[in-house]
Design a protein around this motif. Structure first.
Motif, PDB file in Angstrom:
ATOM      1  N   TYR A  85       0.819  -1.215   0.000  1.00 35.67           N
ATOM      2  CA  TYR A  85       0.000   0.000   0.000  1.00 35.67           C
ATOM      3  C   TYR A  85       0.854   1.267   0.000  1.00 35.67           C
ATOM      4  O   TYR A  85       0.418   2.338   0.417  1.00 35.67           O
ATOM      5  N   SER A  87       3.714   2.172   1.544  1.00 32.13           N
ATOM      6  CA  SER A  87       4.473   2.657   2.689  1.00 32.13           C
ATOM      7  C   SER A  87       5.927   2.224   2.536  1.00 32.13           C
ATOM      8  O   SER A  87       6.190   1.115   2.063  1.00 32.13           O
ATOM      9  N   ASN A 129      -9.098  -4.080   2.640  1.00 30.81           N
ATOM     10  CA  ASN A 129      -8.882  -2.638   2.539  1.00 30.81           C
ATOM     11  C   ASN A 129      -7.743  -2.317   1.563  1.00 30.81           C
ATOM     12  O   ASN A 129      -7.870  -1.432   0.721  1.00 30.81           O
ATOM     13  N   GLY A 134      -6.890   0.965  -0.158  1.00 33.74           N
ATOM     14  CA  GLY A 134      -6.728   1.651   1.114  1.00 33.74           C
ATOM     15  C   GLY A 134      -5.332   1.492   1.690  1.00 33.74           C
ATOM     16  O   GLY A 134      -4.496   0.747   1.164  1.00 33.74           O
ATOM     17  N   THR A 135      -5.091   2.173   2.792  1.00 30.84           N
ATOM     18  CA  THR A 135      -3.800   2.102   3.466  1.00 30.84           C
ATOM     19  C   THR A 135      -4.007   1.738   4.933  1.00 30.84           C
ATOM     20  O   THR A 135      -5.112   1.841   5.464  1.00 30.84           O
ATOM     21  N   GLU A 137      -2.440   1.912   9.101  1.00 31.09           N
ATOM     22  CA  GLU A 137      -1.599   2.502  10.136  1.00 31.09           C
ATOM     23  C   GLU A 137      -0.947   1.345  10.899  1.00 31.09           C
ATOM     24  O   GLU A 137      -1.652   0.525  11.495  1.00 31.09           O
ATOM     25  N   ILE A 195      -6.996   0.723   9.998  1.00 32.27           N
ATOM     26  CA  ILE A 195      -7.164   1.439   8.741  1.00 32.27           C
ATOM     27  C   ILE A 195      -6.694   2.890   8.890  1.00 32.27           C
ATOM     28  O   ILE A 195      -7.091   3.591   9.822  1.00 32.27           O
ATOM     29  N   GLU A 196      -5.845   3.293   7.986  1.00 34.42           N
ATOM     30  CA  GLU A 196      -5.455   4.696   7.878  1.00 34.42           C
ATOM     31  C   GLU A 196      -6.377   5.406   6.886  1.00 34.42           C
ATOM     32  O   GLU A 196      -7.009   6.403   7.204  1.00 34.42           O
ATOM     33  N   ARG A 197      -6.465   4.865   5.668  1.00 39.75           N
ATOM     34  CA  ARG A 197      -7.396   5.394   4.653  1.00 39.75           C
ATOM     35  C   ARG A 197      -8.252   4.244   4.152  1.00 39.75           C
ATOM     36  O   ARG A 197      -7.724   3.200   3.748  1.00 39.75           O
ATOM     37  N   LEU A 198      -9.554   4.418   4.191  1.00 40.46           N
ATOM     38  CA  LEU A 198     -10.467   3.375   3.738  1.00 40.46           C
ATOM     39  C   LEU A 198     -10.410   3.251   2.221  1.00 40.46           C
ATOM     40  O   LEU A 198     -10.372   4.253   1.498  1.00 40.46           O
TER      41      LEU A 198
END
Length: 265
Positions: A85, A87, A129, A134-135, A137, A195-198
């Motif tokens: 994702y 990172s 996700n 998505g991203t 955390e 979830i950081e970004r859905l």
């Protein structure tokens, strides 16, 4: 008087694939799925559980879609690789399983598009996700304003790890609110990541008091699709809500089974 023979097809269970982890066993590569998922799928969903190997070259979505009636994406000590994702590097405490990433992530959009019911738990929730863009955390507990969603005392018997719980809000009119018959309930919390970004096209079903997304479904899917961050498979003996999740999934798998039989009749 002739006694009618029972129709064996009437008693066939739906077939559910259960994702596995790549592990090492006595020096050999092996594939493993935790018993809680296998048991809940068999006893509560009333399906035939089959463990899906973490072997990208041995799987293809078309064959699976023609052969299974549902898929369970399991929780795991491992995490989705941050490279999946965007990172730059893994968190210092992160355990990875790149074989599972390679096997599962490419399958998911095609299986959902083919109408296969999906139930995703913990790591599986995070896989969906990521598959939808998505991203994540990697260490929710290190973020300001967040709850500590991790397991507690590791000296307890492992089944007691799943006693830790917190409140969640269920979105009114959503899949989980209908199953619970309420808009608030308690769930067992046991995760480091969140979830950081859905992902695009995912519909929030539940949130924690700190605002973290705890469950979602896939907005464009007509079949049952549900992803939860907690562990219902560990509470099917004492939680009607946990049982209801696996029962609803089983009902969806039986509906899929009937469609698949007609298609191949």
């Amino acid at each position: 008087m002739n006694t009618p023979h029972p129709n064996p097809r009437a008693t066939l269970r739906p077939i559910v694939a259960i994702s596995s982890d790549r592990i090492e066993r006595h020096g050999h590569p092996a594939h493993a799925a935790l018993h809680g998922y296998v048991r809940a799928t068999s006893e509560i969903s009333q399906a035939l559980p089959l463990v899906l190997p973490a072997l990208a070259d041995g799987l293809d979505a078309d064959t699976l879609a023609a052969s299974i009636d549902g898929i369970v994406l399991t929780g795991s000590p491992s995490n989705v690789s941050p490279q999946r994702y965007g990172s730059p590097s893994p968190h210092r405490e992160m355990l990875l399983d790149i074989h599972r990433d390679a096997a599962i992530l490419p399958l998911l959009p095609a299986l959902v598009a083919a109408g296969v019911p999906l139930l995703a738990v913990c790591r599986g929730f995070q896989e969906v996700n990521v598959a939808w863009g998505g991203t994540l955390e990697p260490a929710v507990h290190e973020q300001s304003g967040r709850l500590d969603h991790r397991e507690g005392d590791h000296d307890r018997p492992i089944e007691r790890w799943y006693d830790d719980s917190h409140d969640i809000h269920l979105v009114e009119g959503g899949v989980l609110a209908r199953l619970a018959g309420a808009t608030r309930t308690q769930v067992n919390s046991l995760h480091h990541q969140g979830i950081e970004r859905l992902g695009a096209g995912l519909r929030i079903e539940a949130t924690a008091p700190d605002g973290l997304v705890e469950a979602f479904s896939i907005a464009g899917a007509s079949q049952f699709t549900l992803a939860v961050q907690w562990h219902p498979e560990m509470r099917v003996d004492d939680s009607p809500f946990a049982r209801a999740i696996f029962e609803a999934f089983g009902d969806a798998c039986r509906a899929r089974q009937q469609l698949r039989r007609r298609a191949f009749a």
